[in-house]
Each structure stands twice: as C-alpha cells, then as structure tokens.
Design a protein around this motif. Structure first.
Motif, PDB file in Angstrom:
ATOM      1  N   VAL A  17     -23.009   1.818  14.962  1.00 33.86           N
ATOM      2  CA  VAL A  17     -23.413   0.801  15.928  1.00 33.86           C
ATOM      3  C   VAL A  17     -22.291   0.669  16.940  1.00 33.86           C
ATOM      4  O   VAL A  17     -21.114   0.533  16.573  1.00 33.86           O
TER       5      VAL A  17
ATOM      6  N   ASP B 286     -21.599  -1.355  20.703  1.00 33.48           N
ATOM      7  CA  ASP B 286     -22.091  -2.332  21.686  1.00 33.48           C
ATOM      8  C   ASP B 286     -23.479  -2.853  21.319  1.00 33.48           C
ATOM      9  O   ASP B 286     -24.338  -3.027  22.178  1.00 33.48           O
ATOM     10  N   GLY B 287     -23.713  -3.052  20.027  1.00 32.87           N
ATOM     11  CA  GLY B 287     -24.980  -3.599  19.570  1.00 32.87           C
ATOM     12  C   GLY B 287     -26.126  -2.605  19.501  1.00 32.87           C
ATOM     13  O   GLY B 287     -27.242  -2.976  19.153  1.00 32.87           O
ATOM     14  N   GLN B 288     -25.880  -1.346  19.835  1.00 34.46           N
ATOM     15  CA  GLN B 288     -26.939  -0.331  19.802  1.00 34.46           C
ATOM     16  C   GLN B 288     -26.655   0.696  18.712  1.00 34.46           C
ATOM     17  O   GLN B 288     -25.524   1.156  18.558  1.00 34.46           O
ATOM     18  N   ARG B 289     -27.699   1.054  17.980  1.00 36.60           N
ATOM     19  CA  ARG B 289     -27.579   2.090  16.953  1.00 36.60           C
ATOM     20  C   ARG B 289     -27.492   3.448  17.635  1.00 36.60           C
ATOM     21  O   ARG B 289     -28.249   3.742  18.565  1.00 36.60           O
ATOM     22  N   ARG B 290     -26.530   4.271  17.216  1.00 37.12           N
ATOM     23  CA  ARG B 290     -26.322   5.605  17.784  1.00 37.12           C
ATOM     24  C   ARG B 290     -26.380   6.648  16.681  1.00 37.12           C
ATOM     25  O   ARG B 290     -26.124   6.352  15.520  1.00 37.12           O
TER      26      ARG B 290
END
Length: 73
Positions: free
Chosen positions: A31, A33-37
């Motif tokens: 994760v 910046d709050g986004q799953r990568r």
C-alpha cells in the motif's frame, strides 16, 4: 520525496518453462499513499516458499525501492 510503503507482502509461485527450466514468480503487493499496488518479478531459479524466504524477499524489495527513490531525486 521518500515513498511510504506499508503492508508489503510477497507471494512466491514456482513454475516450469516450456523448455523444462524452473523459475519463480514473485508477486509483491503493498500500500502506497492509500492505494494498493502490485509488481510481478520473475527469477530464473526456484525460491523456496518459507516464512524466512518471504521475509528476505520483502526486505530486498524494500531496499530496491529505497535505491530507486534515492536515484530519482
């Protein structure tokens, strides 16, 4: 700018190529910046799927990302 990676995990899958040579796929998830990568890596040898191996692969992934951050600045 330093990237903040949290919840880093790896899934290790051993496979065999069409020519019979073994290889491993490493699916890293994290994760940022709050986004799953996600990132998929392939290595031309087998990687044993143990807790110690996963911890090592996660640490190496974090080190590669840190080197990338220093190089981009």
């Amino acid at each position: 700018m330093v990237r903040s990676l949290t919840d880093v995990d790896v899934r290790i899958v051993n496979r065999v190529a069409a020519n019979g040579h073994p290889f491993s796929e490493l699916l890293h998830t994290w994760v940022e910046d709050g986004q799953r990568r996600n990132a998929l890596s392939r290595v031309n040898y087998t990687v044993t799927d143990t807790p110690q191996s996963r911890a090592y692969q996660n640490q190496m992934f974090k080190q590669r990302q840190a080197r990338y951050d220093r190089g981009a600045a």
